[in-house]
Design a protein around this motif. Structure first.
Motif, PDB file in Angstrom:
ATOM      1  N   ILE A 105       0.834  -1.207   0.000  1.00  0.00           N
ATOM      2  CA  ILE A 105       0.000   0.000   0.000  1.00  0.00           C
ATOM      3  C   ILE A 105       0.869   1.258   0.000  1.00  0.00           C
ATOM      4  N   THR A 106       1.798   1.376   0.942  1.00  0.00           N
ATOM      5  CA  THR A 106       2.674   2.556   0.979  1.00  0.00           C
ATOM      6  C   THR A 106       4.135   2.144   1.131  1.00  0.00           C
ATOM      7  N   GLY A 107       5.013   3.015   0.651  1.00  0.00           N
ATOM      8  CA  GLY A 107       6.443   2.846   0.886  1.00  0.00           C
ATOM      9  C   GLY A 107       7.126   1.936  -0.122  1.00  0.00           C
ATOM     10  N   ARG A 108       8.383   1.661   0.188  1.00  0.00           N
ATOM     11  CA  ARG A 108       9.229   0.816  -0.670  1.00  0.00           C
ATOM     12  C   ARG A 108       9.809  -0.290   0.192  1.00  0.00           C
ATOM     13  N   VAL A 138      15.511 -15.455  -2.604  1.00  0.00           N
ATOM     14  CA  VAL A 138      15.365 -14.428  -3.645  1.00  0.00           C
ATOM     15  C   VAL A 138      14.602 -13.261  -3.023  1.00  0.00           C
ATOM     16  N   PHE A 139      14.539 -12.121  -3.718  1.00  0.00           N
ATOM     17  CA  PHE A 139      13.680 -11.051  -3.212  1.00  0.00           C
ATOM     18  C   PHE A 139      12.909 -10.386  -4.341  1.00  0.00           C
ATOM     19  N   GLU A 140      11.765  -9.823  -3.977  1.00  0.00           N
ATOM     20  CA  GLU A 140      10.933  -9.075  -4.925  1.00  0.00           C
ATOM     21  C   GLU A 140      10.798  -7.658  -4.407  1.00  0.00           C
ATOM     22  N   PRO A 141      11.075  -6.647  -5.256  1.00  0.00           N
ATOM     23  CA  PRO A 141      10.879  -5.260  -4.823  1.00  0.00           C
ATOM     24  C   PRO A 141       9.399  -4.984  -4.568  1.00  0.00           C
ATOM     25  N   GLY A 190       0.977  -0.858  -4.804  1.00  0.00           N
ATOM     26  CA  GLY A 190       0.252  -1.580  -5.856  1.00  0.00           C
ATOM     27  C   GLY A 190       0.857  -2.926  -6.210  1.00  0.00           C
ATOM     28  N   SER A 191       2.081  -3.196  -5.788  1.00  0.00           N
ATOM     29  CA  SER A 191       2.695  -4.474  -6.172  1.00  0.00           C
ATOM     30  C   SER A 191       2.043  -5.632  -5.405  1.00  0.00           C
ATOM     31  N   SER A 244      10.112   6.006   4.424  1.00  0.00           N
ATOM     32  CA  SER A 244       8.790   6.245   5.018  1.00  0.00           C
ATOM     33  C   SER A 244       8.210   4.894   5.433  1.00  0.00           C
ATOM     34  N   VAL A 245       7.031   4.941   6.069  1.00  0.00           N
ATOM     35  CA  VAL A 245       6.432   3.683   6.536  1.00  0.00           C
ATOM     36  C   VAL A 245       6.090   2.793   5.333  1.00  0.00           C
ATOM     37  N   LEU A 246       6.467   1.532   5.430  1.00  0.00           N
ATOM     38  CA  LEU A 246       6.069   0.537   4.428  1.00  0.00           C
ATOM     39  C   LEU A 246       4.842  -0.176   4.988  1.00  0.00           C
ATOM     40  N   SER A 247       3.739  -0.132   4.246  1.00  0.00           N
ATOM     41  CA  SER A 247       2.569  -0.862   4.710  1.00  0.00           C
ATOM     42  C   SER A 247       2.083  -1.792   3.611  1.00  0.00           C
ATOM     43  N   PHE A 248       1.733  -3.005   4.011  1.00  0.00           N
ATOM     44  CA  PHE A 248       1.258  -3.980   3.019  1.00  0.00           C
ATOM     45  C   PHE A 248       0.160  -4.848   3.624  1.00  0.00           C
TER      46      PHE A 248
END
Ligand code: M6P
Ligand code: ZN
Length: 184
Positions: free
Chosen positions: A101-104, A117-120, A124-125, A143-147
């Motif tokens: 939802i927010t952040g990286r 492995v990792f996924e960026p 929206g991802s 910033s805050v990462l929210s998912f």
């Protein structure tokens, strides 16, 4: 009937029904970061992340789904980003969706053969966490990462395997870039 649950798409916050709230502070993350001295120098009560979860059925019951949101604060422990503990599902053949939802960030996935492995992650991802796969999220932004997360009610959390053996690789800030670095 399902209550009037709402997701705020600006923040990822879930509201409208009783939620299970979990807070993870620096103190709660003992043993998870590579640099123990850097970890110790942080305020032990500082929040690393918090989780809201809507659990419409009892945890462990078969057939239901849970909906959660995780908010990871921006922060570093030496060159390592603030991150979740990470877990396998206790029922190994259960999978999960993550939606940023927010952040990286970075979703770190490790299979039973310890291949990582990792996924960026970016707003929206959508990320499918396959069964038999440990998953952890690092906040690589400022910033805050929210998912959002959706997982089966009988998946369960196995923290022990990660607490004792860790992941085979970590996301570290190398020359300013979030990089997956194999553990020695
Ligand atoms: C997501 C889901 C939850 C999990 C949370 C934090 O919201 O996968 O099940 O609890 O992330 O991750 P962890 O449990 O690894 O700290
Ligand atoms: Zn999970």
């Amino acid at each position: 009937m399902t209550p009037q649950l709402t997701v705020d798409f600006l923040t990822g916050a879930i509201s409208g029904a009783p939620l299970q709230e979990t807070l993870r502070t620096v103190a709660d993350m003992k043993g998870y970061f590579r640099d123990e001295v850097a970890w110790q120098s942080l305020d032990s009560q500082r929040v690393v992340y918090r989780v809201q979860a809507f659990l419409p059925v009892r945890e462990g019951e078969e057939g239901g789904l849970f909906l959660g949101n995780t908010f990871i604060e921006p922060g570093m422990v030496a060159d390592e980003y603030f991150m979740t503990k990470g877990h396998f599902h206790r029922n190994r053949n259960r999978s999960e969706f993550y939606i940023t939802i927010t952040g990286r960030g970075a979703l770190i996935l490790m299979d039973e053969g310890r291949r990582t492995v990792f996924e960026p992650m970016e707003p929206g991802s959508v990320h499918y966490v396959p069964f038999n796969t440990a998953h952890r999220v690092a906040n690589t932004g400022d910033s805050v990462l929210s998912f959002l997360a959706c997982w089966p009610s009988d998946a369960g959390h196995d923290y022990g395997t990660i607490a004792s053996k860790g992941f085979s690789a970590r996301i570290r800030k190398i020359n300013g870039v979030a990089t997956l670095v194999e553990e020695p």
